[in-house]
Design an enzyme around this catalytic site. Structure first.
Site, PDB file in Angstrom:
ATOM      1  N   ASP A  75       0.839  -1.208   0.000  1.00  0.00           N
ATOM      2  CA  ASP A  75       0.000   0.000   0.000  1.00  0.00           C
ATOM      3  C   ASP A  75       0.872   1.255   0.000  1.00  0.00           C
ATOM      4  O   ASP A  75       2.064   1.206   0.316  1.00  0.00           O
ATOM      5  CB  ASP A  75      -0.954   0.007   1.199  1.00  0.00           C
ATOM      6  CG  ASP A  75      -0.239  -0.034   2.551  1.00  0.00           C
ATOM      7  OD1 ASP A  75       0.743  -0.798   2.680  1.00  0.00           O
ATOM      8  OD2 ASP A  75      -0.642   0.700   3.463  1.00  0.00           O
ATOM      9  N   GLU A 137       0.081  -1.281   5.563  1.00  0.00           N
ATOM     10  CA  GLU A 137       1.175  -0.900   6.476  1.00  0.00           C
ATOM     11  C   GLU A 137       1.009   0.544   6.914  1.00  0.00           C
ATOM     12  O   GLU A 137       1.230   0.888   8.071  1.00  0.00           O
ATOM     13  CB  GLU A 137       2.532  -1.072   5.779  1.00  0.00           C
ATOM     14  CG  GLU A 137       3.728  -0.949   6.724  1.00  0.00           C
ATOM     15  CD  GLU A 137       4.247   0.480   6.907  1.00  0.00           C
ATOM     16  OE1 GLU A 137       5.054   0.697   7.815  1.00  0.00           O
ATOM     17  OE2 GLU A 137       3.831   1.380   6.148  1.00  0.00           O
TER      18      GLU A 137
HETATM   19 ZN   LIG Z   1       6.680   2.180   4.097  1.00  0.00          ZN
END
Ligand SMILES: [Zn+2]
Length: 387
Positions: A75, A137
Site C-alpha cells: 500500500d 502498512e
Molecule cells: Zn513504508
C-alpha cells in the site's frame, strides 16, 4: 513462461496499481502472483476479512528449513491535497530518478526482490528466501499481523528478516513502537443549571488526560542512557478530543484519541495498565456515585511494537555485510519490523530510497538506489546458495 522483468520495468508496473491504503490491493497482488507463477514460483494468498485485500507469501528454495525473509508492503499513502506535476500512478523517469507514488515507500524494494527471483531460482538456494508482501502498512501495519502469524504457524523459525523500508540502503536496527488508543467516557447529560443531576464527562476526561500528561512528564524527566533515538524516551500524547453538545449542557460523553511511542517492548502494556487502574480505582467510583451506569473504556486502535536493537543478531551481521557498512542506525517511523521481531525473528530494516523522499509530492527514487538494493539481494542469494 513469464519473461523476467528488470527492477525498473517491475516498478513501472507496480506504481501503475493505485494501492492507496483505503483501496483494494488485489490487482497488484494478482499481478505479482501471476508473474511469480510464470517463473514457476507458487505463492500463498492471505486475504483479509473483507476479501478486498491480501498478503502474499512466496518461497524460493526448500520451505522446510529456516530461511531468510524479504518483507515489503504493497500500500501507499494518499495523494490528496498534493499538487503532482504528473499522474502519480504512472511512473516517469528524469535524470536518473524514477517518479511516482510508492517509488520510494516501498514499491522500489518490492520491484527489486521480484527482479531477483530468476537469480534465486538459478542459484539454486540451500537456504530458502521468502518474499512477504503485506497490505495496510501505512495505516497501522494491519496486514503484517496475519502474515507473521501464518509464517510462525506454517514455517520453521526464520533466520533473519530484512524489511525494505527506505533507509538509503543503510542498516536500521531500531525504531519506536506506535500505539493508538481511544478512551471513551460515558457520564450523564443534563441541563447545566442542575449539574447535580448529571455526571460531567468533560470534567472527568480532564482528570484522565491530566494523568496521561503526568506520565508523559515523568518519562521525559528520565531520558534513557545510550538510547538510539533522537528523543530518548517513550512519549505519550493526546491528539483528538471530542465531546459535549452545548455550553449550557452537562456533557454525557467524551472520547479522546491518544498515542504512545514506546522505546521498549512491554512499555505500552505497563502504561495502559497503569492508566486503566487510575480510571477504575480513582475516577470511575466518583462518576458512579453520581450515576451508577457511568463507564470508562480504553481500546487499542493499532499497536505497532518497537524494533528493539539486537546487537550481533544474524540479521544485523548479514545486513551490515551486504550493505557494506559498520553503522546501525535508528529511525523515527514505525514499521512491520517490530511485528516480525516480536514473533521471534531477528529483523533489520534496509531498503532503497530515502525517508525524506517518501510520502511527498512527486515522490521519487534514484535508479542508483535500486541497483544498490539488487546488489544487496544478490549478496543474500550468494550467501543462501548451495555450495
Ligand atoms: Zn513504508
Amino acid at each position: 513462461m513469464t519473461t523476467p522483468l528488470s527492477e525498473i520495468e517491475l516498478l513501472d508496473r507496480l506504481v501503475g496499481f493505485d494501492t492507496v491504503s483505503s483501496r483494494s490491493n488485489l490487482e497488484l497482488i494478482d499481478f505479482v502472483r501471476s508473474y511469480l507463477d510464470g517463473l514457476g514460483v507458487a505463492s500463498t494468498l492471505l486475504p483479509d476479512a473483507t476479501g478486498q485485500k491480501a498478503n502474499l507469501l512466496a518461497t524460493i528454495g526448500p520451505a522446510d528449513v529456516p530461511g531468510y525473509v524479504l518483507s515489503g508492503h504493497t500500500d501507499v499513502v494518499p495523494v490528496e491535497g498534493q499538487q503532482w506535476s504528473r499522474d502519480p500512478f504512472r511512473m516517469w523517469e528524469n535524470d536518473g530518478r524514477l517518479y511516482g507514488r510508492g517509488t520510494t515507500d516501498m514499491k522500489g524494494f518490492v520491484a527489486c526482490m521480484l527482479a531477483r527471483v530468476p537469480a534465486m531460482l538459478a542459484a539454486p538456494l540451500a537456504t530458502p528466501i521468502h518474499l512477504a508482501l503485506s497490505y495496510d502498512e501505512e495505516v497501522g501495519c494491519l496486514g503484517a499481523y496475519g502474515l507473521v502469524d501464518h509464517m510462525t504457524k506454517s514455517l520453521p523459525e526464520q533466520l533473519a528478516v530484512f524489511v525494505g523500508e527506505p533507509t538509503d540502503m543503510g542498516v536500521i536496527g531500531s525504531h519506536k513502537g506506535s500505539t493508538g488508543l481511544l478512551t471513551t467516557i460515558a457520564g450523564k447529560a443534563c441541563h447545566s443549571s442542575r449539574p447535580d443531576l448529571g455526571v460531567n464527562a468533560i470534567f472527568h476526561a480532564v482528570d484522565l488526560i491530566g494523568a496521561l500528561r503526568g506520565y508523559a512528564e515523568e518519562l521525559a524527566a528520565a531520558p534513557e542512557a545510550q538510547s538510539p533515538f533522537e528523543l530518548p524516551y517513550t512519549s505519550v500524547s493526546v491528539g483528538v478530543i471530542q465531546g459535549g453538545t452545548a455550553r449550557n449542557a452537562i456533557p454525557g460523553d467524551v472520547r479522546f484519541q491518544w498515542d504512545i511511542r514506546a522505546t521498549k517492548a512491554g512499555m505500552v502494556e505497563k502504561l495502559v495498565e497503569r492508566f486503566r487502574a487510575f480510571c477504575d480505582d480513582t475516577v470511575l467510583p466518583v462518576m458512579k456515585a453520581g450515576f451508577p451506569d457511568s463507564t470508562i473504556t480504553t481500546e487499542y486502535a493499532y499497536d505497532v511494537p518497537p524494533l528493539v536493537p539486537s546487537e550481533g543478531s544474524l540479521a544485523e551481521t548479514l545486513a551490515k555485510r551486504f550493505a557494506k557498512t559498520n553503522q546501525v542506525g535508528a529511525v523515527n517511523y514505525g514499521s512491520e519490523a517490530g511485528i516480525f521481531q516480536r514473533a521471534g525473528m531477528p529483523t533489520i530494516i534496509c531498503g532503497p530510497g530515502r525517508d525524506s523522499e517518501a510520502h511527498i509530492t512527486d515522490e521519487w527514487i534514484a535508479v542508483e538506489q535500486l541497483h544498490r538494493c539488487t546488489a544487496f539481494i544478490d549478496d543474500l542469494i550468494g550467501h543462501a546458495r548451495k555450495t
